[in-house]
Each structure stands twice: as C-alpha cells, then as structure tokens.
Design a protein around this motif. Sequence first.
Motif, PDB file in Angstrom:
ATOM      1  N   ARG A  93       0.825  -1.211   0.000  1.00  0.00           N
ATOM      2  CA  ARG A  93       0.000   0.000   0.000  1.00  0.00           C
ATOM      3  C   ARG A  93       0.861   1.264   0.000  1.00  0.00           C
ATOM      4  O   ARG A  93       0.405   2.318  -0.445  1.00  0.00           O
ATOM      5  CB  ARG A  93      -0.928   0.003   1.209  1.00  0.00           C
ATOM      6  CG  ARG A  93      -2.034  -1.035   1.137  1.00  0.00           C
ATOM      7  CD  ARG A  93      -2.938  -0.951   2.365  1.00  0.00           C
ATOM      8  NE  ARG A  93      -3.527   0.363   2.496  1.00  0.00           N
ATOM      9  CZ  ARG A  93      -4.632   0.763   1.877  1.00  0.00           C
ATOM     10  NH1 ARG A  93      -5.262  -0.074   1.078  1.00  0.00           N
ATOM     11  NH2 ARG A  93      -5.102   1.977   2.059  1.00  0.00           N
ATOM     12  N   ALA A  94       2.090   1.157   0.516  1.00  0.00           N
ATOM     13  CA  ALA A  94       2.968   2.329   0.514  1.00  0.00           C
ATOM     14  C   ALA A  94       3.323   2.757  -0.898  1.00  0.00           C
ATOM     15  O   ALA A  94       3.648   3.931  -1.130  1.00  0.00           O
ATOM     16  CB  ALA A  94       4.233   2.038   1.317  1.00  0.00           C
ATOM     17  N   PHE A  95       3.254   1.846  -1.861  1.00  0.00           N
ATOM     18  CA  PHE A  95       3.534   2.215  -3.249  1.00  0.00           C
ATOM     19  C   PHE A  95       2.513   3.234  -3.750  1.00  0.00           C
ATOM     20  O   PHE A  95       2.842   4.112  -4.552  1.00  0.00           O
ATOM     21  CB  PHE A  95       3.498   0.966  -4.137  1.00  0.00           C
ATOM     22  CG  PHE A  95       4.777   0.173  -4.116  1.00  0.00           C
ATOM     23  CD1 PHE A  95       5.321  -0.257  -2.923  1.00  0.00           C
ATOM     24  CD2 PHE A  95       5.436  -0.154  -5.288  1.00  0.00           C
ATOM     25  CE1 PHE A  95       6.490  -0.996  -2.883  1.00  0.00           C
ATOM     26  CE2 PHE A  95       6.611  -0.877  -5.273  1.00  0.00           C
ATOM     27  CZ  PHE A  95       7.145  -1.301  -4.053  1.00  0.00           C
ATOM     28  N   MET A  96       1.278   3.129  -3.282  1.00  0.00           N
ATOM     29  CA  MET A  96       0.223   4.027  -3.755  1.00  0.00           C
ATOM     30  C   MET A  96       0.334   5.419  -3.155  1.00  0.00           C
ATOM     31  O   MET A  96      -0.315   6.347  -3.639  1.00  0.00           O
ATOM     32  CB  MET A  96      -1.149   3.428  -3.438  1.00  0.00           C
ATOM     33  CG  MET A  96      -1.430   2.132  -4.180  1.00  0.00           C
ATOM     34  SD  MET A  96      -3.110   1.531  -3.929  1.00  0.00           S
ATOM     35  CE  MET A  96      -3.052   1.083  -2.211  1.00  0.00           C
ATOM     36  N   GLU A  97       1.115   5.584  -2.104  1.00  0.00           N
ATOM     37  CA  GLU A  97       1.276   6.897  -1.502  1.00  0.00           C
ATOM     38  C   GLU A  97       2.230   7.778  -2.299  1.00  0.00           C
ATOM     39  O   GLU A  97       2.283   8.985  -2.072  1.00  0.00           O
ATOM     40  CB  GLU A  97       1.781   6.749  -0.067  1.00  0.00           C
ATOM     41  CG  GLU A  97       0.790   6.026   0.845  1.00  0.00           C
ATOM     42  CD  GLU A  97       1.329   5.845   2.237  1.00  0.00           C
ATOM     43  OE1 GLU A  97       2.455   6.338   2.491  1.00  0.00           O
ATOM     44  OE2 GLU A  97       0.647   5.226   3.066  1.00  0.00           O
ATOM     45  N   VAL A  98       2.991   7.181  -3.198  1.00  0.00           N
ATOM     46  CA  VAL A  98       3.902   7.927  -4.065  1.00  0.00           C
ATOM     47  C   VAL A  98       3.174   8.221  -5.370  1.00  0.00           C
ATOM     48  O   VAL A  98       2.458   7.368  -5.899  1.00  0.00           O
ATOM     49  CB  VAL A  98       5.184   7.122  -4.326  1.00  0.00           C
ATOM     50  CG1 VAL A  98       6.120   7.888  -5.253  1.00  0.00           C
ATOM     51  CG2 VAL A  98       5.875   6.789  -3.014  1.00  0.00           C
ATOM     52  N   LYS A  99       3.325   9.422  -5.866  1.00  0.00           N
ATOM     53  CA  LYS A  99       2.674   9.792  -7.118  1.00  0.00           C
ATOM     54  C   LYS A  99       3.167   8.897  -8.254  1.00  0.00           C
ATOM     55  O   LYS A  99       4.353   8.834  -8.531  1.00  0.00           O
ATOM     56  CB  LYS A  99       2.960  11.262  -7.436  1.00  0.00           C
ATOM     57  CG  LYS A  99       2.231  11.759  -8.665  1.00  0.00           C
ATOM     58  CD  LYS A  99       2.501  13.230  -8.916  1.00  0.00           C
ATOM     59  CE  LYS A  99       1.750  13.720 -10.143  1.00  0.00           C
ATOM     60  NZ  LYS A  99       1.995  15.158 -10.412  1.00  0.00           N
ATOM     61  N   GLY A 100       2.237   8.208  -8.895  1.00  0.00           N
ATOM     62  CA  GLY A 100       2.587   7.279  -9.955  1.00  0.00           C
ATOM     63  C   GLY A 100       3.121   5.957  -9.457  1.00  0.00           C
ATOM     64  O   GLY A 100       3.511   5.101 -10.260  1.00  0.00           O
ATOM     65  N   GLY A 101       3.133   5.759  -8.152  1.00  0.00           N
ATOM     66  CA  GLY A 101       3.706   4.526  -7.605  1.00  0.00           C
ATOM     67  C   GLY A 101       2.860   3.297  -7.843  1.00  0.00           C
ATOM     68  O   GLY A 101       3.368   2.170  -7.769  1.00  0.00           O
ATOM     69  N   VAL A 102       1.563   3.488  -8.124  1.00  0.00           N
ATOM     70  CA  VAL A 102       0.717   2.328  -8.355  1.00  0.00           C
ATOM     71  C   VAL A 102       1.169   1.554  -9.589  1.00  0.00           C
ATOM     72  O   VAL A 102       0.973   0.328  -9.687  1.00  0.00           O
ATOM     73  CB  VAL A 102      -0.762   2.777  -8.479  1.00  0.00           C
ATOM     74  CG1 VAL A 102      -0.967   3.586  -9.748  1.00  0.00           C
ATOM     75  CG2 VAL A 102      -1.693   1.580  -8.463  1.00  0.00           C
ATOM     76  N   ARG A 103       1.817   2.214 -10.526  1.00  0.00           N
ATOM     77  CA  ARG A 103       2.306   1.532 -11.724  1.00  0.00           C
ATOM     78  C   ARG A 103       3.519   0.651 -11.423  1.00  0.00           C
ATOM     79  O   ARG A 103       3.896  -0.173 -12.264  1.00  0.00           O
ATOM     80  CB  ARG A 103       2.661   2.556 -12.797  1.00  0.00           C
ATOM     81  CG  ARG A 103       1.469   3.394 -13.257  1.00  0.00           C
ATOM     82  CD  ARG A 103       1.832   4.309 -14.403  1.00  0.00           C
ATOM     83  NE  ARG A 103       0.683   5.081 -14.850  1.00  0.00           N
ATOM     84  CZ  ARG A 103      -0.218   4.635 -15.721  1.00  0.00           C
ATOM     85  NH1 ARG A 103      -0.087   3.416 -16.229  1.00  0.00           N
ATOM     86  NH2 ARG A 103      -1.238   5.380 -16.084  1.00  0.00           N
ATOM     87  N   GLU A 104       4.117   0.838 -10.257  1.00  0.00           N
ATOM     88  CA  GLU A 104       5.249   0.005  -9.860  1.00  0.00           C
ATOM     89  C   GLU A 104       4.808  -1.252  -9.120  1.00  0.00           C
ATOM     90  O   GLU A 104       5.651  -2.062  -8.745  1.00  0.00           O
ATOM     91  CB  GLU A 104       6.216   0.806  -8.983  1.00  0.00           C
ATOM     92  CG  GLU A 104       6.882   1.963  -9.702  1.00  0.00           C
ATOM     93  CD  GLU A 104       7.747   1.499 -10.865  1.00  0.00           C
ATOM     94  OE1 GLU A 104       8.366   0.419 -10.763  1.00  0.00           O
ATOM     95  OE2 GLU A 104       7.796   2.207 -11.897  1.00  0.00           O
ATOM     96  N   ILE A 105       3.528  -1.391  -8.878  1.00  0.00           N
ATOM     97  CA  ILE A 105       3.023  -2.624  -8.268  1.00  0.00           C
ATOM     98  C   ILE A 105       2.902  -3.667  -9.368  1.00  0.00           C
ATOM     99  O   ILE A 105       2.197  -3.470 -10.361  1.00  0.00           O
ATOM    100  CB  ILE A 105       1.663  -2.393  -7.584  1.00  0.00           C
ATOM    101  CG1 ILE A 105       1.783  -1.330  -6.501  1.00  0.00           C
ATOM    102  CG2 ILE A 105       1.132  -3.688  -6.992  1.00  0.00           C
ATOM    103  CD1 ILE A 105       0.460  -0.987  -5.842  1.00  0.00           C
ATOM    104  N   SER A 106       3.593  -4.771  -9.228  1.00  0.00           N
ATOM    105  CA  SER A 106       3.597  -5.785 -10.276  1.00  0.00           C
ATOM    106  C   SER A 106       2.276  -6.546 -10.285  1.00  0.00           C
ATOM    107  O   SER A 106       1.568  -6.627  -9.272  1.00  0.00           O
ATOM    108  CB  SER A 106       4.762  -6.758 -10.075  1.00  0.00           C
ATOM    109  OG  SER A 106       4.538  -7.555  -8.922  1.00  0.00           O
ATOM    110  N   ARG A 107       1.971  -7.119 -11.419  1.00  0.00           N
ATOM    111  CA  ARG A 107       0.751  -7.894 -11.544  1.00  0.00           C
ATOM    112  C   ARG A 107       0.813  -9.148 -10.687  1.00  0.00           C
ATOM    113  O   ARG A 107      -0.209  -9.626 -10.167  1.00  0.00           O
ATOM    114  CB  ARG A 107       0.511  -8.263 -13.007  1.00  0.00           C
ATOM    115  CG  ARG A 107      -0.815  -8.960 -13.249  1.00  0.00           C
ATOM    116  CD  ARG A 107      -1.083  -9.182 -14.713  1.00  0.00           C
ATOM    117  NE  ARG A 107      -0.062 -10.023 -15.336  1.00  0.00           N
ATOM    118  CZ  ARG A 107      -0.141 -10.485 -16.577  1.00  0.00           C
ATOM    119  NH1 ARG A 107      -1.173 -10.153 -17.340  1.00  0.00           N
ATOM    120  NH2 ARG A 107       0.822 -11.241 -17.082  1.00  0.00           N
ATOM    121  N   ALA A 108       2.014  -9.717 -10.516  1.00  0.00           N
ATOM    122  CA  ALA A 108       2.157 -10.911  -9.682  1.00  0.00           C
ATOM    123  C   ALA A 108       1.780 -10.619  -8.231  1.00  0.00           C
ATOM    124  O   ALA A 108       1.075 -11.396  -7.581  1.00  0.00           O
ATOM    125  CB  ALA A 108       3.588 -11.432  -9.771  1.00  0.00           C
TER     126      ALA A 108
END
Length: 1351
Positions: free
Chosen positions: A343-358
């Motif tokens: 969830r911390a990835f979503m706190e960074v602008k554009g970080g949701v794209r760094e969450i892998s599909r796996a």
Amino acid sequence: MAGPSSISSSSATPTQKTVLSYAAPPRMASNQATDTNTIRDGLQPPRAAHSGLRSVSNASGVSYGPRGSSLAPSAIPGSFSSVLRSTVTQRSIGSRPDLSVAMGLDYPVQDDGATSERALADLKDKLNKEIKIKEGSENLLEALNTKKAKQTKDQRYRVEEELNSSNRKINQLKNEIEALQRPQPPPSASRGRLSGIFRGNPLRPAAMNPSVVGVNRSDVDVESETESPTFTLAEILQSLETEGMDWGYYVERANSLVELLKRHPLLKYDLVWPVFGLRVQMMLLSDSKEVVAAGYRMTRYAITDLKSLRNIRELNTDYLVILSLVKESRASVEREQALKFVRAFMEVKGGVREISRAVLRAVVAIAEHTDDRLRMICIETLAEILIRDPELLLSAGGVGPLIDVLVEGSYGSPETLVGAFLNLYETSSRRKYLRSGHELEVLFSAFTDPLACQGNEQKLRSNAKAIATILKTWSGLLIVSMYEFRALKSLVSAMYFPDSQIRASLPLGLPKGGQLLIMKQDMILELLFDVLRIKSPSWSASFLAGRRLTTYGRVANLKSESSSHPAISTQEDEMSQRSLVEHYSTVVLAVFFEAGLQKALLNVIETSPDTALKRKATLLLGEISKMAGRLLPNSYSASLQQLPELFASASKFGDSGRFISTNAIYQIDSVNRTLERSVTAAHVSLIKAAVEDGRILQTPRHAEQVKMKTTLRVDMDESTFRSLLIDTQVLATINFIKWKWDLISQIVEGPLRNPKRMDEAIRGVKFVKRLTAFYRPFKYRFSEIKNTKPNQRYVRIGCALIHTLLQNPSGVKYLVENKLLRQIAECLAHWDRMSGLTSPSPLFSANRLSETLCGGYFEILGTLSSDLKGLAMMERWRIFNMFYHIVELKDRDDLLQAILDNMDYTFDGHLRVLLSRALTACSKSIRIFATNLLRKYATAQSQPSKTSTGTVNVDWAIRLLVTQLYDPDVEVCGTAVKILEEACNRKHCLEYVVKCRPALDHLGDIGAPLLLRFLSTSVGYHYLHELDYINQAMDDWFLGRNDIYVTIVEASLYRALHMEHEKPQRNANDGQERTNYGIVPPHFYRELTRTTEGCKLLEEKGHFTEFAATIRDFGMEKDDPEIILKVKGCMWAVGNVGSMALGAPFLEESDVVRQIAKIAEESEVMSLKGTAFFVLGLISRSIHGMEILGEYGWDGATTVMGESIGFCVPLELKRLFSIKPWIRVTDKEEERRTALAMKFATTDEEPTNTKILEMVRDLGNTVLLKKNSGDLARLKAKKLANFKDPRLFRKVMTMLECHHYRLPARRFLIDLFDKSVMRQIVLCEESDSETERGANDDSSTNSRPPAPNAA
C-alpha cells in the motif's frame, strides 16, 4: 548491485563512509522529530544479548535466530546512551530473553493484582480523610457565619481555602480510584504478541523519548540537535551485519532506523541503496516472521519517490512479498507489514504503476478468501487501485472480488466501493474497462432473486445502502437506467406478490417465503423513502400502527413538514432559494414512474397480506403523488393523479375484490387530506418556531397567531374562578411541589387576563402574592431548584405571569410595589463593583447559573424588557446601570451572555446601547455571540411601521452589523457578513446596507458574497462601480472563478444528497454557520443581470458571447478534464444569466439553449450531462426560458398561477438517459505477452519439470485441483531435486502471475519448493550451469517473459 560477500565482509569504517552519498549536516531540524507513541505499527522487540554494536562479521551472509526464539510482548521501549553503547545485560545467544531486563530499562514494571489492590485501598483511605476534612471545614464555616463578618473575615478566608483544596483533592482521588477500578480488556493471545512487537520508540535514549516521565523537554531538543544522523545510521546498519543474534536484536535495530528516519525525514533521500538494500534483503530472507516484518517496515519508511520504488523492486522484493502474503494466518505480523508495504507504493505519485501484476494477483487471492483476516484491507486496496489504475486491476482479475463482496453484503461501507465504480463510469475513456453497467446491476439480485439472500436481513440492508448510493449520483442513475430502465424495473417488480397461494395462506400464517418477500418489500419502500428524500410526517408512526388519521391530523409539531427554508419569506427569497436537490429528486421521481412504481405500490396496497406494509405503501403513494403535483410538469403529473387502474378495479361492482380497491382509495384520500391539513397546521407552527428561532419579530398579530389555545375561558364567573384557584393548591400550602402547575399555567394565560379576575386574584385572595413570593430570590425556593429540562416549566410560567401582569393596570401597580424586582436588582448589584454590595455566595455565580434556575431571572427581565412599562420598572431599580458595569467584567462571560441572550431589543433605549458596547468592547466570544443576536432583528420579516414608540424597523441592527465589519477579528467580520447577506434578501434591507457604504476591501473573499448582493440594485451597482469593484470581479470570474464555482456547486450537491442526516442541531444564536447545501450559490453574472446597467456592461464586455462559443465548440468533449471543467463553468454562467428576466435577449441572440439541451441528451460525460440538466432548470425559471425550452422538447413545472419553479424534464425521458452500451476494451499487447509467457512457463527440457508445470497449470481448474495437488505432494515426498531449481520456481511464479489461483493453491505451490530457492533468486546466487542453461533457453525463444517483479 554489489555482491553480498563484498558488502558483508567490509569493515566498520568503510561502511560508515559509504552509507550516505554525502554527509548530512550535523544539525538537522530537530522539530521534525515526531512523537511516536501514537504510531500504530512501530515494532517493539524484546531485549536480546549482543556482543556490542560496533562488531562487524566477516561472513558472507547474515543468519538470524530461529523462528521459535520468540518472547511475550514487552510493554516498554528500550534506550541507549548518547555514545550508542548498549546498556543491556549480555546473555547467551539462543536463551530466552529476560523479561525483567526487557521491561525495566526505562519504565517501572507494571503492578500486579495485589499491588493494585493495595494502591486502591490507600486511595480510599486518603479519600475518607479528605471527606472528613471537608465536613469539618463546612461545619466551621457555618459556625463562623453566625458571628460578625468583620471579626471572622480572615478565619473565614482560610477555611474557604481549605474547603476548596479538599474539594479538589476529593475530585482527584475519585478519578484515580475510578481509573484503577475500570476493567481492562484482557488481550487475546494472537493480538498480545502483535501489540508487544508493534510499538514505537525502540532504542531511543530516554532524553529523546517524550513519553518517559520526568524527562525535560528541553533536554529532548538538545539531544536531537546534537545527534549526528549520518553516524547513527552507519552504526545501525553496521550492527545489522552481526549474525546469529536473537530476532529481537534485529527488530530493535530496525525500529531504531525507523525512528531515525522519522526524526530526520531528509535522511532517506541520501541512502546508498546497494548497502541499505543488502540489509533489507537479509532481513526479508530471515526465518523469523518478526524480523521479516521489521524489514518491510524499515523499507517502507525509506520510500521517497519513484526512483526509490524501482530500487526496491531491483532487490527482487516482489518474490518476497508474494511469499509473505500467501503464508498462513499464524504469520499475521509478517503478512500485515507486507500488505502495508504494498500500500505504501500508492502513496507515491505514480507509484501504483510500480506494483507488479504478480503481487496484485496475491492480493486478489486474499480478497477472494472469505476467512482471511486481511480480506477487507485487500478489498480497500483493490478499490483504490481501481480508481488509480483500472487497467492494472483488470489484468490481475481484481474486479471480480469487489463485485462479490458488494453482492455478499459483508463489507461494512458498501458506498465506498460503489463510489469507485461510479468514478470509472464518469468518462468514456475510463468506463471502457468495465462492462456496460453489469457490475452494478448485480446489486439488485438481492431483491429479485428468491435464493439470493435466504432471509439475510443484513445482506439486504447492505445492498439497499449501495443502491441508494447509486441512485444519488448522476453516474449511477444513468447507468441503472440503461437498457430502458431494466435494473429499476426489476427492483420495482420485486414488490409484486407473484403467487396467489401466498395470499390464500394468510389465515394459516405466512410461509417462510412470504415473510421473506414482505421483508424485501419493506426494504424497497424504505429505500424509496430515502432516495426520494421523503421525510415521514410526525403522525406516520401512529398511522402505520393502524390508528385513525383524524386523531393525528391536528398535530402542531410538524417539523418534518417544514422545508429547509423559512416558511415565512418573500416571493423573491423563495424564488432565489430553489434547490438543486429537489430538481434531482424530480428526475428520480420521473424515472421511477417510468419504471412502473405507481402500479407496483397499488399492487402492494391491494394484494399484500401485511397490514403495516399496506399502510406504508399507501403513505408512500400519497407522498409521491404530492411530489409529482408539485415538482413534475403537468404533462407528467396529470395522468399520475388519476389512478386509473385502481378506480377501474373499484368500479367493478360484480367483483368482490372491488372492496379492497375501494378501501385503498379511501386510505389514499385520507392520507392526502391529512397531508394537506398538515401543511396548514405547519404554517402556524413554523411562525411560532420562527419567532422562537429569531427569524421574525413577534408582532402583536403574530403573537395572536401563535398563542396556544387554553381550555379555560377568559370571561368565566367568579365562583368558577375561585374554585380553580383552590384546586391549584396555591392557597392551601406554600410547598410549591404540591401545586398543580399545569392548572396554574392555564389560569395565568386565561382568566387572569380579565381585569376583574386579576383584581380578585391580587386583592381578594393571595394567589398572585403566593406566586410572586415563590419567585423572589431571597425566598430561596425558585432560585434553588435544579436546572433540568422538566423544571423549565417554572421559568415559562414565571415569564407568563409577568407578561399577564404587564397587560393589566392593577397588575402593573402590584408589580411595582412587589419586592421581586427589588431583590433581583440587589442580586445583580453583587456583581456591580460600583454598588459596594458583596456576598459570600452571590446568586448569579457561575456555578449557580449552570446548576440552578437562577438564569430564569434573566428570562423574566427579558419579558419585562419587551414592554415599555417593564422598561420603566427596570430603570427605576437602576438595573440598566448594573448591566453597564457588568459588561466591563472580564471574567464573567457566562453572566453577560445570559443577559444579552434574554433581553428584548425592540425598543430603542439602554438595551441597544448595552448591546452596542458588547459588540465592540468585550471578548471575542461575546462579540460573536452578540453579533449572532442581531440576526433575528436584521432578518425580521416585519415591515417598517410607525408606532407611538417610534420607528420599528431593522435599520438599527443593520447599522450595528456594518460596524462589526471593521472588527479586528476576522471571524466576527465573517459572522456579520453572513447575517447581512441573509438580510439583503429583501430589497429594503439591501438598499439600506448600500446606503451605509461599507468598505469590504480588507475582508477579501469573506466579503465577496455581500458585494455580489449589492449588484442586484442600481444603487449598489453605482456604489461598486465607484469602487472599481465590478471590472475587477468580472475579469476574475471570467478568467478562473467560474471553474471554482463548479467545484463549489458539485461539492454542495454531493453533501446535500449523501450527508443530509448529519446536519447538526443548532440554536438560533449559537454562532454556527447556516449552510444550505444543495442550493445554487450566488453567481456574479446572475447578480449583474438583475439591473439594466449590469446587462449593458455584460454586453459591452462580450463575456456571454465567449461562454456560448466555448459551449458550442467544446460541449461534446469526452476526455480532457480541463476542457470539461471549463465547459461546466461556462454553462453555469449562461444558466445564471438566463434565469433572470433581463437575460432573455442574451439567450435569443446566442442560441445557446439548443446546445446545452444537446449536451444533456447526447454527451458521453455523465457529470457534464448532469450539469446541463441543472442549467436548463435555471433557464426555465424565466418565462422566456421556458418558451425556448419548449421548442427543444423540454417541459417545466409551474405553480397554480403559472409561474415557473425552475424544474424541467424532457418530454421523452429516454432522451436524457441515452447512454449507449460499450464493449469492454482489453489490451491486445498485454494478452500477447501473457500468452507468450505462459508458453515459455509450461515448457521445459526436463520431462519431470514439464510434468510438474502441467500439474501446476491444472491447479487452476477446480475439477482437477484435488488430483493434481495429490500428485504434486507425492513428488515432493520423493525429495526431488527439481524443487530446488530456481528456474522451475521462476516458471511457477510466472504461471501464478498469468493465471487465476486461489490462496490455498498459491500457498501449496510455493511451499513445494525448498527455502534455499528464494535465497538464490533474491541474492542472485544461481549456479553458472543454471545461468548458462537459462541463456540457452533465451536464445531458443524469441524473448524471455519478464519475471514477476518486472511484469
């Protein structure tokens, strides 16, 4: 990244040198350190033994203690000295940590049960001693009161001090005893461990821990300033290289690093990731779940931007996160921290794209697992990703779990999930990821499918709440209205009884299916009441209970009938306060009529076996018929009012069923007649409420209207009157508790108004004398009564008695001679420093005002101040002089507030001077309070009139309010602006405010609404033109204020539709802002168009032409949010101009109405359609606008006099809901990559690997799941070397990424492989032969599929 051996074998000195790319300044901002006592997820380890913080291992890797070496939670954080040397006693590695050491470093060990009992006994002994001291002090004080005051003054002073001290100690001891006696919830075994681990302030010095008792805060600041973050970070990372320590050792150091990053937020920007990343990898590879959790938390606090996220993913953390998420619930601490890390990835602008599909596939698997405790958190995570990156969620199959949890009704807040879907439906570019409205249609299955809920009431309520949220937004209403209102028709059809056997079984009792159907119908009716915003009348409960309406039709307390606007208002005020919410309710009502709601309600009334359900349906039918006649155009409402089906059934005289229809007609007619009587009765009720609330002044005519009817006649004979006086028991006893106060109230408001009866009550008997004696302060009867709600009747009767006495000459004479006013004046004199009178316990002390009815004396004085004769009496006893002196008191705001709140300022005199002084010379709270008191006088509806006392008007209040505009406090100015804005709804007040020529430049945006009001008159226009305000404001609105206006309107409408039940209860003078949500806010161009001068200026500037051109050129925009916002702003400007009568020429010349109607009917942006709909409603307010709308197929609602009320709908309702179905778009390139990756993952050179991969592939098939899982388990039992192959593990992970697998299947597959495989993959320790083989595989295929961390 550097190899592990090269990093872990380095010495201490180079580690300290390479931790940071450049040394941070020695003094970082100490005030950035945060108090971590309230941080939920801080890791608190037990104390572990170690050989020293400065020792560095030469081993190639770091190993951690076994999972079993755990410890019960430590409730106390540790500490370390300023030179970073450990103060913990060393113990042997692997032994169980010592609780006394872990808990006794910074805080004392918590008391056990025996210690708590001893402490409780000691506190009770101290309490008994203090109570005895208090009793002795009170007895001594009573004895001193009998002596002369001068002789015992000093002694009395010491005794009073001792008494006050005892009271304080008693209260303190009671609080401590209550805290010890309060039962503490026993911590569960599972949460106890977590609560001990997850704490803040580990390894922090006592001087830097604000929670440690006895530590000076200045020492904390000094320690923070002298701390070197660079050196501390190097020491912590160096200590993490130590191997073989207990898990608490590493958790403690990780927490220290987190605290360091919190105290120095800029430090994480300078981390050298090759060094820091190796420590993270080793912690995440540990066998201890606590160490892994600490590693996730430490990494989460090191996140800064997208670059840091990419650095983290280069550490192969995706594999580790998947491993942690699929573990069993026993590893809850690790799984929770892993999910927080994602969830911390979503706190960074554009970080949701760094969450892998796996990784997202693993989160989806948890969300599908109903028994997982992290399920709801995963659902929230998926909902957030649905808003931020719907394409990613769609590729991972995350939409299904969201729909499933909505249908199940297990999610506590379904409206938030529905809001995520509605956000995607807004524009065509985003809704392409969803199916054509089918995601929301499944919510209706709970009502339409007989087997959907199986009597689960909670599921029905959850679905009803979600459906209500859908129907309260434009996106939702348009989506469920697709396919010719299919979803709404299915909801309405659920109200029918399909089986005649259910009705036939009524005498024998309803079967289970019939009860379920009745429960569904009741839920649907409640849903309709909510969506249509129908507030049940006050008599609805009695009506639903089966009682006759004739008894309850005369109810005067009909607050639910009153609208959100004052019932007593001018026509101009009513027209300006038309609600957008009612306009939205108009189209919702039209949609439900189109879906067959009326026929369904008639069916329920005729066929339902439940009487209460019949009555509720009858009440709803009466309410919607009333709404249709008021809000819908005649073309809609005319046919709805006829009820043709019901009358046709009732007119079949040969059919026995006609009696049911006849009874239904009677019930509907009864409800309608009662509602009509309610409106009439509510008029008088609202006048009374307006008088009490301060919206209108109480003139004699109004007083006569709101006067309550009494059962006692004024002109009764003498014998009857004497008998009534005897029945009150006033003449029989002086004990007021035995008096019949209800009868006293009727006598005071009835017979005592007769001069003869008044003389008799004063001279003949002691009735009035007894009553006035009861209210005399020094009788200590009324003044000692507790201040409770039931006891307020004594205050009301006292005010009524004074009012009645003032109406009669003999009563006035008696009141002048009575001691009541003289004693009240004497009590006031105790607070007048100029009077020289003092008292040890004054009557109007703060304690007595709050706890007794002493405050009622000010209400009595307020009754006196409403009459000239009463004012003369108050002046005789110099009460006004005392008021002037009390205003100067700085410590008695409560007393001054009681005086100001109860006085009547209708007559010009001392009280207005007193109010003026309070407005300017008192504290801020009093100034705001006094400013709000002016509202009922400035906004009074009474017109200026000449009386014997002078001019009774609102000019004096407006003058005072204008003075408040120059108050040094902005809040006071803002309050005055809002009241003046409300008062300017009437032309007379507006002209007088302009005449006062207030300067509002210093208020900025606060005074802007009031300046807009000035534009509505020629006088105000010229005044603002002199100030050069109009040109500046016009340019401001044209260049950007229109866009801000759109945001304000949409937020107000959303608040009105979704949060109408959260309106706070407020008093007329409590100073709270009166916010009418859902009302069209004031618009500059609308106010400008009210005058001919403004229309001329608008034409010269050419702004309207620009607005029309923007709408014409960009009205059908689909995707660009900035252009859509600009079009909305232009449409609101055009609508506000067109709503004025002088704006008709602008509409005619530009032909912009046709374009707005086209947007409402054909636009693919749903919010743009809604804006166009509301703007057309604004245009329909003018007669010329209605004529133009009629040319384009729209019709508006009018009053019986033919005046438009501003609500319009298209003649063909389907034109407004013309959303075309779409086909869900899939990424062809992504599908090709997925197919290629699966092709690579399911093939291998070794036959055994190929067989394993085929069985893994078939695990996604529920039919073959059991067989293949057994085969894989047997292969695992053979201890094959294949399950140690990193290449095979990578292929399995690729399959888990590309295909859908349940959580148990994922856990089973990962557990098949040896733990060393993960270490080899994460640390890149695969053998050379494997690497070469992988290179050969790469050359044999076109391209190798990406690993899960690069997907």
